[in-house]
Design an enzyme around this catalytic site. Structure first.
Site, short mmCIF file in Angstrom:
data_model
loop_
_atom_site.label_atom_id
_atom_site.label_comp_id
_atom_site.label_asym_id
_atom_site.label_seq_id
_atom_site.Cartn_x
_atom_site.Cartn_y
_atom_site.Cartn_z
N VAL A 1 -9.48 -14.41 4.34
CA VAL A 1 -10.10 -15.37 5.26
C VAL A 1 -11.46 -14.89 5.75
CG1 VAL A 1 -9.84 -16.56 7.47
CG2 VAL A 1 -7.85 -16.27 5.96
N GLU B 1 -2.76 -3.79 -7.10
CA GLU B 1 -3.76 -3.66 -6.04
C GLU B 1 -3.73 -2.29 -5.37
OE1 GLU B 1 -5.99 -6.43 -4.93
OE2 GLU B 1 -5.46 -6.95 -6.99
N HIS C 1 -2.93 -8.61 1.13
CA HIS C 1 -2.30 -7.33 0.81
C HIS C 1 -1.27 -7.02 1.89
CE1 HIS C 1 -6.23 -6.16 -1.40
NE2 HIS C 1 -5.31 -6.47 -2.30
N ASP D 1 -0.96 -4.35 3.49
CA ASP D 1 -1.53 -3.57 4.59
C ASP D 1 -2.27 -4.43 5.61
OD1 ASP D 1 -3.96 -4.09 3.33
OD2 ASP D 1 -4.43 -1.99 2.91
N CYS E 1 -7.93 -0.40 4.98
CA CYS E 1 -8.57 -0.72 3.70
C CYS E 1 -9.51 0.39 3.26
CB CYS E 1 -9.37 -2.01 3.81
SG CYS E 1 -8.37 -3.51 3.81
#
Length: 446
Positions: free
Chosen positions: A26, A174, A250, A252, A369
């Protein structure tokens, strides 16, 4: 032998920009075409690394990649000198140029999946570079990622490196953004939680409807096999498709774990009770402490906008932990109220540290990240390339390097500037010399 968690943060590259390349993310879509500040982005990341180093945490640095990636543009049919290739792409396919100029490798949680030596059959630390097949701009990262990891963890006695999985959607991987390891202490045998968004070879299995699920069960299983993980040390869990459709691209972004603590939103997983039961059954020597955040406390929308769960959960001592969150968590009243209450509850999370990472956050990347976690014994840590480990001297060196080479403003039009390519290559060539890593980049290897 005692072991430690070492966080290797990605150093933001000189072409950091907002091209809006990540459908399902987003923040990335919201801030498309904003003007970025690569210099400030790099310094924000460095300040977090240095602060954690000063608190006593072991901290390393992973290098940015060469961007714009001229070699990829040549594979797509653009010809001539590097300057001509760049200008052709800007004129004929600007979206391609935005992709090959992305600095997305800063988010090193997606660089690889890492299994520590306590978990693997051969007693080595295993790395598998993530193919990041779901997004073109990220799918071009893994060859250089592999070279960087091999350069830093360059000792076959302690480290094993695997190539990325086949670059197809069925094996979309990923990396560590969908992987968490649980244990009593870092040197103990642990349980590795692999989280996936869909089952590639079962069309009837649950999957999101709006946004793509980037990680497959089949990819998780392949990485576990490559790393030599016993079934007793692995749990596979599906992320709730409904939260993927709300921007949780993801795991996380909706959960984080460390040692025997799992901090998660109640909607994070599809079959939460089954997953927790399996984790508790396989975890040896300690009890799993699950800290659940209910939807009434923090909504999924607030979790995504604040990146509450895209945080670092770090051990202060044997019992207490600290949560490293972005400043957006303080800006959101609901999340701030939750965090203020959390540290007084008597649970394992006793402290919250807030960092300004706005440049990364506008592209959808918080503290979690930006780092790749690697659990290392004392002997393994001693075998890591020493010049990437954070210190007062390295912090000063990298800040001066950023000041020398980085722009403080990049717009989409700037990506077509041939001078930017020259600036990036000059900066990276100097960086590999500063860090004494030799030739890593395509322009150095040509």
């Amino acid at each position: 032998m005692k072991a430690f968690e070492v966080n290797f943060d990605g150093l933001v590259g000189p072409t950091h920009n907002y091209s809006g390349l990540s459908y399902g993310n987003v923040a990335s879509e919201t801030n498309i075409r904003d003007v970025s500040n690569p210099k400030e982005a790099a310094k924000q990341g460095l300040r977090k690394m240095k602060a954690l180093h000063d608190m006593g945490f072991k901290q390393g640095v992973l290098l940015p990649q060469e961007r714009p990636d001229i070699a990829t543009l040549r594979r797509l049919g653009f010809t001539g000198s590097d300057r001509e290739v760049l200008l052709q792409a800007a004129h004929q396919a600007p979206v391609f140029l935005g992709a090959v100029a992305s600095a997305s490798c800063m988010w090193t949680a997606n660089a690889a999946t890492v299994s520590p030596s306590a978990d693997t059959t051969d007693g080595r630390v295993h790395f598998t570079a993530a193919n990041l097949n779901a997004k073109f701009h990220r799918s071009i990262e893994h060859p250089t990622t592999t070279r960087i990891l091999q350069g830093i963890f360059n000792n076959d006695q302690y480290f094993a490196h695997h190539k990325a999985l086949p670059p197809t959607s069925q094996f979309g991987d990923e990396g560590a953004a969908n992987h968490t390891r649980f244990c009593k202490n870092y040197e103990d045998k642990g349980v590795e939680l692999f989280v996936y968004g869909r089952v590639a070879f079962d069309e009837n299995a649950p999957r999101p409807m709006k946004y793509p699920a980037r990680q497959t069960l089949e990819a998780c299983q392949a990485v576990a096999r490559l790393h030599g993980l016993a079934d007793s040390s692995v749990v596979y869990a599906q992320q709730n498709p409904a939260v993927i459709d709300q921007g949780v691209f993801h795991n996380d972004v909706i959960a984080v774990g460390n040692r025997n603590v799992l901090f998660y939103h109640e909607q994070a997983f599809l079959n939460t009770s089954q997953m927790l039961t399996e984790l508790e059954g396989k975890l040896q020597g300690c009890l799993l402490k699950a800290v659940k955040v209910s939807d009434s406390e923090v909504s999924v929308a607030d979790a995504v906008s604040s990146y509450l769960f895209n945080s670092q959960l770090l051990s202060l001592n044997d019992d207490d932990m600290m949560l490293v969150v972005p400043h957006e968590c303080r800006d959101n009243p609901n999340v701030k109220a939750y965090l203020d209450d959390l540290v007084t509850r008597g649970g394992p999370i006793k402290r919250v540290e807030v960092f300004d990472l706005k440049q990364s956050m506008k592209n959808g990347g918080g503290p979690a990240c930006l780092r790749l976690r690697v659990a290392l014994t004392e002997a393994e840590l001693a075998a890591v390339h020493p010049h990437v480990m954070m210190s007062d001297g390295l912090f000063d060196t990298l800040n001066a390097w950023v000041d020398k080479h980085y722009r403080d403003r990049i717009s989409q039009q700037d990506l077509a500037d041939p001078q930017l390519l020259t600036e990036c290559r000059t900066a990276l060539d100097e960086l590999t010399q500063l860090l004494q890593l030799g030739s890593l980049y395509p322009f150095q290897l040509a």
